[in-house]
Write an enzyme that holds these catalytic residues in place. Structure first.
Site, PDB file in Angstrom:
ATOM      1  N   ARG A 163      -4.625  38.300 -49.203  1.00  0.00           N
ATOM      2  CA  ARG A 163      -3.979  39.578 -49.534  1.00  0.00           C
ATOM      3  C   ARG A 163      -2.866  39.397 -50.571  1.00  0.00           C
ATOM      4  O   ARG A 163      -1.785  39.977 -50.476  1.00  0.00           O
ATOM      5  CB  ARG A 163      -3.463  40.266 -48.261  1.00  0.00           C
ATOM      6  CG  ARG A 163      -4.613  40.876 -47.449  1.00  0.00           C
ATOM      7  CD  ARG A 163      -4.110  41.698 -46.286  1.00  0.00           C
ATOM      8  NE  ARG A 163      -3.354  40.894 -45.356  1.00  0.00           N
ATOM      9  CZ  ARG A 163      -2.420  41.347 -44.528  1.00  0.00           C
ATOM     10  NH1 ARG A 163      -2.120  42.623 -44.524  1.00  0.00           N
ATOM     11  NH2 ARG A 163      -1.802  40.538 -43.704  1.00  0.00           N
ATOM     12  N   LYS A 221      -9.217  61.130 -47.092  1.00  0.00           N
ATOM     13  CA  LYS A 221     -10.279  60.125 -46.922  1.00  0.00           C
ATOM     14  C   LYS A 221     -11.346  60.230 -48.007  1.00  0.00           C
ATOM     15  O   LYS A 221     -11.765  61.323 -48.372  1.00  0.00           O
ATOM     16  CB  LYS A 221     -10.925  60.293 -45.553  1.00  0.00           C
ATOM     17  CG  LYS A 221      -9.960  59.931 -44.464  1.00  0.00           C
ATOM     18  CD  LYS A 221     -10.606  59.162 -43.345  1.00  0.00           C
ATOM     19  CE  LYS A 221      -9.505  58.642 -42.458  1.00  0.00           C
ATOM     20  NZ  LYS A 221      -9.945  57.633 -41.518  1.00  0.00           N
ATOM     21  N   ILE A 267       3.143  63.359 -27.809  1.00  0.00           N
ATOM     22  CA  ILE A 267       1.743  62.996 -28.031  1.00  0.00           C
ATOM     23  C   ILE A 267       1.439  61.587 -27.517  1.00  0.00           C
ATOM     24  O   ILE A 267       0.280  61.185 -27.420  1.00  0.00           O
ATOM     25  CB  ILE A 267       1.379  63.153 -29.526  1.00  0.00           C
ATOM     26  CG1 ILE A 267       1.754  64.555 -30.019  1.00  0.00           C
ATOM     27  CG2 ILE A 267      -0.090  62.916 -29.783  1.00  0.00           C
ATOM     28  CD1 ILE A 267       1.156  65.706 -29.219  1.00  0.00           C
ATOM     29  N   SER A 288       3.052  58.083 -28.293  1.00  0.00           N
ATOM     30  CA  SER A 288       3.832  56.922 -28.706  1.00  0.00           C
ATOM     31  C   SER A 288       5.277  57.316 -28.985  1.00  0.00           C
ATOM     32  O   SER A 288       5.560  58.423 -29.437  1.00  0.00           O
ATOM     33  CB  SER A 288       3.217  56.267 -29.937  1.00  0.00           C
ATOM     34  OG  SER A 288       3.117  57.183 -30.993  1.00  0.00           O
ATOM     35  N   HIS A 336      -6.017  65.296 -28.192  1.00  0.00           N
ATOM     36  CA  HIS A 336      -5.120  65.449 -29.332  1.00  0.00           C
ATOM     37  C   HIS A 336      -5.875  65.134 -30.618  1.00  0.00           C
ATOM     38  O   HIS A 336      -6.675  64.216 -30.675  1.00  0.00           O
ATOM     39  CB  HIS A 336      -3.919  64.510 -29.203  1.00  0.00           C
ATOM     40  CG  HIS A 336      -3.176  64.338 -30.480  1.00  0.00           C
ATOM     41  ND1 HIS A 336      -2.405  65.336 -31.021  1.00  0.00           N
ATOM     42  CD2 HIS A 336      -3.125  63.314 -31.361  1.00  0.00           C
ATOM     43  CE1 HIS A 336      -1.907  64.929 -32.175  1.00  0.00           C
ATOM     44  NE2 HIS A 336      -2.333  63.700 -32.410  1.00  0.00           N
ATOM     45  N   CYS A 358      -5.050  65.049 -35.021  1.00  0.00           N
ATOM     46  CA  CYS A 358      -3.909  65.217 -35.913  1.00  0.00           C
ATOM     47  C   CYS A 358      -4.278  65.828 -37.242  1.00  0.00           C
ATOM     48  O   CYS A 358      -4.114  65.212 -38.271  1.00  0.00           O
ATOM     49  CB  CYS A 358      -3.154  63.923 -36.153  1.00  0.00           C
ATOM     50  SG  CYS A 358      -3.914  62.451 -35.570  1.00  0.00           S
ATOM     51  N   HIS A 397       5.744  63.517 -39.723  1.00  0.00           N
ATOM     52  CA  HIS A 397       5.481  62.718 -40.926  1.00  0.00           C
ATOM     53  C   HIS A 397       6.723  62.536 -41.775  1.00  0.00           C
ATOM     54  O   HIS A 397       6.688  61.876 -42.801  1.00  0.00           O
ATOM     55  CB  HIS A 397       4.364  63.358 -41.747  1.00  0.00           C
ATOM     56  CG  HIS A 397       3.081  63.406 -40.980  1.00  0.00           C
ATOM     57  ND1 HIS A 397       2.630  64.560 -40.388  1.00  0.00           N
ATOM     58  CD2 HIS A 397       2.203  62.440 -40.653  1.00  0.00           C
ATOM     59  CE1 HIS A 397       1.503  64.293 -39.754  1.00  0.00           C
ATOM     60  NE2 HIS A 397       1.228  63.014 -39.896  1.00  0.00           N
TER      61      HIS A 397
HETATM   62  N1  GLN Z   1      -1.412  58.851 -28.603  1.00  0.00           N
HETATM   63  C1  GLN Z   1      -1.334  58.415 -29.955  1.00  0.00           C
HETATM   64  C2  GLN Z   1       0.103  58.336 -30.391  1.00  0.00           C
HETATM   65  O1  GLN Z   1       0.894  59.092 -29.905  1.00  0.00           O
HETATM   66  C3  GLN Z   1      -2.077  59.366 -30.866  1.00  0.00           C
HETATM   67  C4  GLN Z   1      -2.063  58.909 -32.288  1.00  0.00           C
HETATM   68  C5  GLN Z   1      -2.933  59.716 -33.208  1.00  0.00           C
HETATM   69  O2  GLN Z   1      -3.286  60.832 -32.935  1.00  0.00           O
HETATM   70  N2  GLN Z   1      -3.333  59.186 -34.321  1.00  0.00           N
HETATM   71  O3  GLN Z   1       0.458  57.552 -31.247  1.00  0.00           O
HETATM   72 ZN    ZN Z   2      -2.108  62.570 -34.048  1.00  0.00          ZN
END
Ligand code: GLN
Ligand code: ZN
Length: 772
Positions: free
Chosen positions: A24, A120, A446, A448, A656, A658, A709
């Site tokens: 890398r 993407k 959500i 983390s 969930h 995103c 974000h």
């Molecule tokens: N449960 C994961 C978090 O909270 C969900 C991450 C995601 O949706 N990409 O990080």
């Molecule tokens: Zn998410």
């Protein structure tokens, strides 16, 4: 030309190669440059070395025609934006001041200027920078990078073919620039763009290009007659240019479909088509248009985006059929090798028995060369390669890793009832309300919480042996304590443990499931200097023991409030891994689902009343062609239900995703039969809530009110306003209050402040609700 001479002319080529280097080096050089540790000349020198070493390696392996221009400091679509002069107005000054810094400013933004949006690249996990165009866009040719890289390769004495993003795909990937009406169609700029391509082609011809490849993967998607017409016009005009190189129009990732007759008739000298499994329809379609008389056909028979060894005999048979259909048949990977890791031989920890099933970019190159030789000089000339390949394939097919009888028996015994909860949503929601006793507008997150430097260091220390497992787990427990105690103090209703033990939401589970393997060096570019190492779904999947239960129950032991269990769903587990190519994706998904189902059941048995199964990849995995979508959505939703349907009615299942654009999968979201869904909504001001309501979505939903974000802390008033907007679409009994996504990329100070404001907003708005 007879098919015999078509065979004799067979050549080996590729469309692109991993950019990063064996260690890398490119990532390190670019990041060093950003941090001011490396100067621009040193970065350019590293890049040039890497390009040269890739070309030498390819040519040394027997590739007859090497690609140029596939190299990029960040992204090849951004390079195309530079090539056609479509620099967004806000970045113009930076680009004029310094081309390299301006380039990185477009990619990453600056203190004051937003970067280009990233999305993407078709259905891969590579992200490109979305061109921003408008009615006032003025294109101007800048062939500098393409010409320079071609000259570098030619200077090595190699036959080289520049590879460009084609004009039609470039426009179809673009979106209206900020301030331009959403209805603006970038494709209307085609007539303005073609002269710029003409200039670049002339420059490349002058620099010594015999052939130039124009990539048009957008033509493998469903296209309107107007779009097909644009493709026809584009190649009629480019084909009519007086002083131009020969043109090879390349397609990949799927079948060309209705675009095939268009390109077959176009006045270009060659077409490149994908002939791997998922695009196999190209073969019949090509025969149906009468082949490509007088043209060169580049046959993508080696899968460029997966990591399994090729079935060489099968590829040779495909190539044999193709010989009758074109003037000259060359052999290639189905797409750029950018999407696979560099070298399987670098892997030290993969059992040799499995390693022989794998082909990364280097191994794929050897396969392409062998196939071209077999085609040109007869299969006896590659007899040893073919017999080794047969043995590798047989070893995979007959391995107990590939086929685990217990897993197979279990998937074969799946019934419809396994994918159905014991009560319909409307009934079980009452049981859940009674069981959980939550207020209206319940607050949650959500999953983390900030993945701090200390956590990452602890994981690294565990790997290098600086701390032992007990020490590491101690560290994780301390983190969970902190996360739980913060949430209690902040007044959040449904808690999480914070996922401190997870390196990555897919890898963490892959490491614990039998049948999955991890790589040490299998880096693949995700975007810019970000590389990921997708795990490999190598065999039948089973779960030897619980994966998350002890962390969730530990968190639950610290609080009287419900703690939500957190799992990654089967579709996402497939989407962010290399998948098996020897069985339908749905079969693999079902195996993963059953393993996750056991985890769900164990969580429930351990006292977890709320379980979230994340499926952020549900939409991005949608097949490129609408005709293929019902089948995908059927197995995707089935595997989610298989994962979650075994729980009692009072256990609440969350999911969930995103993103905010899900119009085309809203029915599938409903078919998941989850009780609660959380979605990204803060930036779009709760538009998702309205969309869900418009589709009659009957379940509970948590449109995000905190944009994770950005480090920006939303005020309580702002979050309350979003909630009030949400309430116009979703009644209070079904509205949840949560951030857009996980908090792992955030720092603690802003996380604390934002969540406190979120809870305060929920309280304010609860007070405003009419007493029931
Ligand atoms: N449960 C994961 C978090 O909270 C969900 C991450 C995601 O949706 N990409 O990080
Ligand atoms: Zn998410």
């Amino acid at each position: 030309m007879t098919s015999k001479s078509a065979a004799a002319a067979a050549r080996a080529t590729v469309y692109g190669y991993p950019r990063q280097g064996p260690d890398r080096e490119l990532k390190k050089a670019i990041e060093g440059y950003w941090k001011g540790r490396t100067d621009a000349d040193a970065l350019r020198a590293t890049a040039a070395d890497l390009r040269r070493s890739n070309w030498r390696q390819l040519a040394g392996a027997g590739i007859h025609e090497v690609p140029t221009g596939d190299f990029s400091y960040y992204d090849h679509v951004l390079d195309t934006t530079v090539m056609v002069g479509a620099i967004p107005a806000r970045h113009r000054a930076a680009v004029d001041a310094d081309a390299l810094d301006g380039y990185f400013a477009m990619a990453r933004g600056t203190q004051d200027l937003a970067p280009l949006e990233m999305t993407k690249w078709f259905d891969t996990n590579y992200h490109y920078l979305v061109p921003e165009l408008g009615p006032d866009t003025v294109f101007a040719a800048d062939s500098g990078k393409q010409v320079a890289e071609l000259k570098e390769a030619l200077a090595l004495g190699l036959t080289a073919r520049p590879v460009l993003v084609g004009p039609v795909t470039y426009l179809l990937l673009a979106k209206p620039a900020p301030g331009v009406a959403a209805g603006f169609e970038p494709l209307t700029l085609l007539d303005r763009l073609l002269p710029v391509y003409a200039e670049v082609l002339a420059d490349l011809r002058a620099a010594g290009a015999e052939w130039v490849q124009l990539d048009e993967p957008a033509l493998v998607q469903d296209r309107t007659p107007a779009e097909l017409n644009a493709a026809e016009r584009a190649y009629r005009d480019l084909g009519a240019l007086p002083d131009r190189p020969k043109l090879l129009v390349a397609s990949y990732f799927d079948r060309l479909g209705e675009a095939l007759p268009v390109l077959a008739k176009a006045p270009v000298e060659g077409l490149a088509l994908d002939f791997t499994e998922s695009a196999a329809a190209n073969l019949d379609a090509l025969a149906a248009v009468g082949g490509l008389p007088g043209k060169r056909l580049v046959a993508g028979v080696v899968n460029g985006r997966n990591i399994w060894v090729n079935d060489l005999a099968k590829s040779l048979s495909t190539l044999g059929t193709l010989l009758g259909l074109a003037d000259r048949v060359d052999v290639a990977a189905s797409c750029s090798l950018l999407h696979v890791p560099l070298d399987a031989a670098a892997e030290r920890d993969i059992q040799p028995q499995i390693l022989r099933w794998l082909a990364f970019a280097k191994q794929k190159t050897a396969e392409i060369v062998a196939l071209a030789k077999g085609l040109a000089q007869g299969t006896d000339t590659i007899a040893a390669v073919l017999s080794a390949n047969r043995a590798d394939l047989a070893s995979r097919e007959n391995s107990p890793i590939t086929r685990d009888p217990a897993v197979r028996a279990r998937t074969a015994a799946i019934t419809d009832a396994d994918g159905r909860r014991s009560q319909p949503y409307t009934e079980r929601t009452t049981a859940q309300r009674a069981h959980l006793g939550l207020p209206l507008l319940p607050t949650t997150t959500i999953g983390s919480f900030p993945q701090t430097g200390e956590l990452r260091t602890a994981r690294a220390d565990l790997r290098t042996g600086r701390i032992d497992r007990a020490g590491y787990e101690e560290r994780i427990r301390a983190e969970i304590q902190e996360v739980v105690s913060f949430q209690e103090k902040a007044g959040i209703d449904v808690l999480v443990h914070g996922e401190p033990e997870r390196n990555d939401m897919v890898q963490y589970f892959a490491e614990q499931l039998t049948g999955y393997i991890a790589t040490q060096h299998g880096w693949v570019q995700s975007y810019g200097t970000r590389y990921v190492r997708p795990p490999i779904l190598a065999g039948d999947i089973s779960r030897p023991e619980p994966m998350t239960v002890r962390w969730t129950t530990y968190a639950q032991s610290l609080t009287g409030r419900p703690v939500k269990g957190m799992l990654t769903g089967p579709v996402t587990m497939l989407a962010w891994s290399f998948v098996r190519d020897d069985q339908p994706l749905g079969d693999t998904a079902r195996q993963v689902a059953l393993a996750l189902r056991d985890e769900v059941d164990d969580l429930e048995a351990a006292g977890t009343s709320v379980i979230q199964v994340d499926e952020p990849a549900l939409r991005e995995t949608l097949p490129l062609r609408a005709a293929d979508r019902p089948d995908y959505l059927a197995w995707a939703t089935e595997s989610f239900r298989l994962t979650t349907a075994g729980v009692r009615p009072e256990t609440q299942i969350h999911t969930h995703m995103c993103y905010a654009e899900f119009g085309d999968i809203v029915q599938a979201i409903d078919d998941l039969d989850a009780d609660v869904i959380s979605l990204e909504a803060a930036r779009s001001h709760m538009q998702v809530a309205c969309e869900l309501a418009a589709h009659g979505y009957p379940r509970e939903a948590g449109p995000g009110v905190y944009d994770i974000h950005s480090p920006r802390v939303p005020s309580a008033a702002e979050a309350a306003d979003l909630l009030r907007t949400g309430l116009k679409a979703i009644p209070a009994e079904r509205l949840w209050v949560n951030p857009d996504c996980g908090l792992k990329t955030r720092a603690w100070p802003e996380t604390r402040a934002s969540l406190e404001n979120l809870v305060s907003a929920a309280r304010t708005v609860r007070e405003e609700l009419p007493a029931s």
